[in-house]
Design an enzyme around this catalytic site. Sequence first.
Site, PDB file in Angstrom:
ATOM      1  N   LYS A  13       0.826  -1.287   0.008  1.00 17.72           N
ATOM      2  CA  LYS A  13       0.081   0.085  -0.013  1.00 17.72           C
ATOM      3  C   LYS A  13       0.726   1.375  -0.258  1.00 17.72           C
ATOM      4  O   LYS A  13       0.736   2.150  -0.767  1.00 17.72           O
ATOM      5  CB  LYS A  13      -0.931   0.086   1.168  1.00 17.72           C
ATOM      6  CG  LYS A  13      -1.883  -1.139   1.355  1.00 17.72           C
ATOM      7  CD  LYS A  13      -2.818  -1.100   2.562  1.00 17.72           C
ATOM      8  CE  LYS A  13      -2.075  -1.010   3.822  1.00 17.72           C
ATOM      9  NZ  LYS A  13      -1.474  -2.359   4.213  1.00 17.72           N
ATOM     10  N   ARG A  88      -9.895   0.458   8.586  1.00 19.34           N
ATOM     11  CA  ARG A  88      -9.223  -0.838   8.718  1.00 19.34           C
ATOM     12  C   ARG A  88     -10.309  -1.810   9.580  1.00 19.34           C
ATOM     13  O   ARG A  88     -10.098  -2.773   9.937  1.00 19.34           O
ATOM     14  CB  ARG A  88      -8.071  -0.562   9.655  1.00 19.34           C
ATOM     15  CG  ARG A  88      -6.945  -1.185   8.930  1.00 19.34           C
ATOM     16  CD  ARG A  88      -5.752  -0.824  10.035  1.00 19.34           C
ATOM     17  NE  ARG A  88      -4.516  -1.755   9.730  1.00 19.34           N
ATOM     18  CZ  ARG A  88      -3.433  -1.085   9.183  1.00 19.34           C
ATOM     19  NH1 ARG A  88      -3.597   0.290   8.771  1.00 19.34           N
ATOM     20  NH2 ARG A  88      -2.310  -1.592   8.994  1.00 19.34           N
ATOM     21  N   ARG A 127      11.775  -5.514   4.813  1.00 22.69           N
ATOM     22  CA  ARG A 127      11.660  -4.014   4.662  1.00 22.69           C
ATOM     23  C   ARG A 127      12.671  -3.448   5.464  1.00 22.69           C
ATOM     24  O   ARG A 127      12.919  -3.344   6.505  1.00 22.69           O
ATOM     25  CB  ARG A 127      10.228  -3.788   5.095  1.00 22.69           C
ATOM     26  CG  ARG A 127      10.064  -2.266   5.104  1.00 22.69           C
ATOM     27  CD  ARG A 127       8.473  -2.102   5.188  1.00 22.69           C
ATOM     28  NE  ARG A 127       7.651  -2.463   6.186  1.00 22.69           N
ATOM     29  CZ  ARG A 127       6.503  -2.707   6.321  1.00 22.69           C
ATOM     30  NH1 ARG A 127       5.739  -1.938   5.563  1.00 22.69           N
ATOM     31  NH2 ARG A 127       5.774  -3.205   7.384  1.00 22.69           N
ATOM     32  N   ARG A 160      11.490  -1.303  10.742  1.00 20.71           N
ATOM     33  CA  ARG A 160      10.354  -0.949  11.485  1.00 20.71           C
ATOM     34  C   ARG A 160      10.039  -2.065  12.778  1.00 20.71           C
ATOM     35  O   ARG A 160      10.392  -3.068  12.537  1.00 20.71           O
ATOM     36  CB  ARG A 160       9.011  -0.958  10.932  1.00 20.71           C
ATOM     37  CG  ARG A 160       8.605   0.252  10.553  1.00 20.71           C
ATOM     38  CD  ARG A 160       7.271   0.184   9.634  1.00 20.71           C
ATOM     39  NE  ARG A 160       6.417  -0.353   9.888  1.00 20.71           N
ATOM     40  CZ  ARG A 160       5.041  -0.361   9.295  1.00 20.71           C
ATOM     41  NH1 ARG A 160       5.233   0.152   8.159  1.00 20.71           N
ATOM     42  NH2 ARG A 160       4.057  -0.971   9.628  1.00 20.71           N
ATOM     43  N   ARG A 171      -0.311  -9.389  13.316  1.00 21.58           N
ATOM     44  CA  ARG A 171      -0.759  -8.248  12.318  1.00 21.58           C
ATOM     45  C   ARG A 171      -1.700  -8.918  11.300  1.00 21.58           C
ATOM     46  O   ARG A 171      -2.726  -8.492  10.739  1.00 21.58           O
ATOM     47  CB  ARG A 171       0.115  -7.188  11.905  1.00 21.58           C
ATOM     48  CG  ARG A 171       0.736  -6.262  12.691  1.00 21.58           C
ATOM     49  CD  ARG A 171       2.098  -5.657  12.446  1.00 21.58           C
ATOM     50  NE  ARG A 171       1.935  -5.130  11.076  1.00 21.58           N
ATOM     51  CZ  ARG A 171       2.923  -4.672  10.444  1.00 21.58           C
ATOM     52  NH1 ARG A 171       4.340  -5.076  10.678  1.00 21.58           N
ATOM     53  NH2 ARG A 171       2.986  -3.837   9.284  1.00 21.58           N
TER      54      ARG A 171
HETATM   55  P1  AP5 Z   1       5.008  -1.732   1.928  1.00 22.97           P
HETATM   56  O1  AP5 Z   1       4.606  -0.738   0.755  1.00 22.97           O
HETATM   57  O2  AP5 Z   1       5.538  -0.990   3.066  1.00 22.97           O
HETATM   58  O3  AP5 Z   1       3.584  -2.241   2.367  1.00 22.97           O
HETATM   59  P2  AP5 Z   1       2.485  -1.697   3.179  1.00 22.97           P
HETATM   60  O4  AP5 Z   1       0.753  -2.345   2.637  1.00 22.97           O
HETATM   61  O5  AP5 Z   1       2.193  -0.194   3.168  1.00 22.97           O
HETATM   62  O6  AP5 Z   1       2.560  -2.600   4.440  1.00 22.97           O
HETATM   63  P3  AP5 Z   1       2.298  -1.768   6.023  1.00 22.97           P
HETATM   64  O7  AP5 Z   1       3.333  -2.626   7.034  1.00 22.97           O
HETATM   65  O8  AP5 Z   1       2.931  -0.492   6.006  1.00 22.97           O
HETATM   66  O9  AP5 Z   1       1.093  -1.954   6.373  1.00 22.97           O
HETATM   67  P4  AP5 Z   1       0.154  -2.028   7.600  1.00 22.97           P
HETATM   68  O10 AP5 Z   1      -1.269  -1.875   6.875  1.00 22.97           O
HETATM   69  O11 AP5 Z   1       0.494  -2.986   8.491  1.00 22.97           O
HETATM   70  O12 AP5 Z   1       0.889  -0.884   8.436  1.00 22.97           O
HETATM   71  P5  AP5 Z   1       0.553   0.599   8.727  1.00 22.97           P
HETATM   72  O13 AP5 Z   1       1.795   1.339   8.791  1.00 22.97           O
HETATM   73  O14 AP5 Z   1      -0.641   1.091   7.874  1.00 22.97           O
HETATM   74  O15 AP5 Z   1       5.625  -2.965   1.452  1.00 22.97           O
HETATM   75  C1  AP5 Z   1       6.142  -3.826   2.025  1.00 22.97           C
HETATM   76  C2  AP5 Z   1       7.542  -4.331   1.725  1.00 22.97           C
HETATM   77  O16 AP5 Z   1       7.542  -5.020   0.445  1.00 22.97           O
HETATM   78  C3  AP5 Z   1       8.458  -3.217   1.590  1.00 22.97           C
HETATM   79  O17 AP5 Z   1       9.883  -3.635   1.816  1.00 22.97           O
HETATM   80  C4  AP5 Z   1       8.335  -2.875   0.301  1.00 22.97           C
HETATM   81  O18 AP5 Z   1       9.658  -2.490  -0.440  1.00 22.97           O
HETATM   82  C5  AP5 Z   1       8.050  -4.297  -0.302  1.00 22.97           C
HETATM   83  N1  AP5 Z   1       7.297  -4.494  -1.786  1.00 22.97           N
HETATM   84  C6  AP5 Z   1       6.297  -3.705  -1.881  1.00 22.97           C
HETATM   85  N2  AP5 Z   1       5.896  -4.044  -3.083  1.00 22.97           N
HETATM   86  C7  AP5 Z   1       6.427  -5.120  -3.647  1.00 22.97           C
HETATM   87  C8  AP5 Z   1       6.205  -5.957  -4.471  1.00 22.97           C
HETATM   88  N3  AP5 Z   1       5.287  -5.606  -5.553  1.00 22.97           N
HETATM   89  N4  AP5 Z   1       7.197  -7.006  -4.843  1.00 22.97           N
HETATM   90  C9  AP5 Z   1       8.135  -7.064  -4.041  1.00 22.97           C
HETATM   91  N5  AP5 Z   1       8.411  -6.393  -2.909  1.00 22.97           N
HETATM   92  C10 AP5 Z   1       7.429  -5.185  -2.590  1.00 22.97           C
HETATM   93  O19 AP5 Z   1       0.096   0.543  10.413  1.00 22.97           O
HETATM   94  C11 AP5 Z   1       0.752   0.211  11.375  1.00 22.97           C
HETATM   95  C12 AP5 Z   1       0.033  -0.048  12.584  1.00 22.97           C
HETATM   96  O20 AP5 Z   1      -0.538   1.191  12.923  1.00 22.97           O
HETATM   97  C13 AP5 Z   1      -0.957  -1.165  12.399  1.00 22.97           C
HETATM   98  O21 AP5 Z   1      -0.315  -2.458  12.620  1.00 22.97           O
HETATM   99  C14 AP5 Z   1      -2.092  -0.633  13.441  1.00 22.97           C
HETATM  100  O22 AP5 Z   1      -1.631  -0.931  14.838  1.00 22.97           O
HETATM  101  C15 AP5 Z   1      -1.855   0.804  13.485  1.00 22.97           C
HETATM  102  N6  AP5 Z   1      -2.929   1.444  12.619  1.00 22.97           N
HETATM  103  C16 AP5 Z   1      -2.855   2.027  11.277  1.00 22.97           C
HETATM  104  N7  AP5 Z   1      -3.942   2.338  10.848  1.00 22.97           N
HETATM  105  C17 AP5 Z   1      -4.940   2.022  11.601  1.00 22.97           C
HETATM  106  C18 AP5 Z   1      -6.226   2.327  11.856  1.00 22.97           C
HETATM  107  N8  AP5 Z   1      -6.845   2.883  10.631  1.00 22.97           N
HETATM  108  N9  AP5 Z   1      -6.867   1.794  12.690  1.00 22.97           N
HETATM  109  C19 AP5 Z   1      -6.339   1.132  13.694  1.00 22.97           C
HETATM  110  N10 AP5 Z   1      -4.977   0.996  13.620  1.00 22.97           N
HETATM  111  C20 AP5 Z   1      -4.200   1.456  12.886  1.00 22.97           C
HETATM  112 MG    MG Z   2       2.773   1.123   4.954  1.00 22.24          MG
END
Ligand code: AP5
Ligand code: MG
Length: 215
Positions: A13, A88, A127, A160, A171
């Site tokens: 994402k 989410r 990552r 991270r 997660r």
């Molecule tokens: P990346 O682009 O970083 O993936 P992502 O989908 O953004 O993953 P996140 O871990 O950031 O998502 P998340 O939803 O768990 O965390 P968030 O920060 O939102 O890609 C991942 C890796 O793969 C990278 O190394 C990238 O280079 C690689 N990659 C990407 N595309 C690729 C491809 N096509 N091929 C190969 N490699 C690839 O949330 C963190 C925490 O915050 C949550 O756990 C929760 O506790 C809290 N939180 C956030 N939002 C909410 C909400 N709305 N409600 C409640 N809690 C929340």
């Molecule tokens: Mg992200």
Amino acid sequence: MRLILLGAPGSGKGTQATMLQEKLSIPHISTGDIFRSNIKSGTELGKLAKSYIDKGQLVPDSVTIDIVKDRLLQDDCKNGFILDGFPRTIPQAEYLEDALKNMGIALDVALNIHVEDSEIIKRMSGRRVCPGCGMTYHLIYNPPKENGVCDGCKSGVIQREDDKEETVLSRLKVYHQQTEPLIEFYKAKGKLVTVEGQDKVEDTSKEVLKALGKA
Ligand code: AP5
Ligand code: MG
């Protein structure tokens, strides 16, 4: 364009949102990034969020909704936005529907990036993120040009805290229980578009642009 990105943790994402933000000239709003910047600067919100994030759990809806409410009212969201990681849960999605209705606007697309759990686990362990500008890398799939150094702002990239394997597993569990039902929610509203996110970053980007009619 008013867009939300759905998908498991590590589905790409953030990676695709960075590309879209440039291409569409609309802001990329990641609730995860907002929490991490609050954790870094030691705010009360950061302390609260950290207690959930470190366990791989969701931050409570009431807290998260307030943050998004404030952010969507800012001027730069007038021409659209990319919401990454929000909603989410079903209550968050219902809130968003109401809030946009009150603002006299509607969501255009819920873009779901599909990736298998086994691939996600590989991605999370490799990552690396830039603490300076937020750019995301992967040691093998998407490495910075110079080892360990951000291409853009030249800060040292870091892992991270919630990318430890046991936290990634919780997660993923939380994703399947609480977030995956949003796929049906948006399908029922006729807003859902799913792209395959297993391919290389560039190939996934092409699919995303095609799905949005921007290729
Ligand atoms: P990346 O682009 O970083 O993936 P992502 O989908 O953004 O993953 P996140 O871990 O950031 O998502 P998340 O939803 O768990 O965390 P968030 O920060 O939102 O890609 C991942 C890796 O793969 C990278 O190394 C990238 O280079 C690689 N990659 C990407 N595309 C690729 C491809 N096509 N091929 C190969 N490699 C690839 O949330 C963190 C925490 O915050 C949550 O756990 C929760 O506790 C809290 N939180 C956030 N939002 C909410 C909400 N709305 N409600 C409640 N809690 C929340
Ligand atoms: Mg992200």
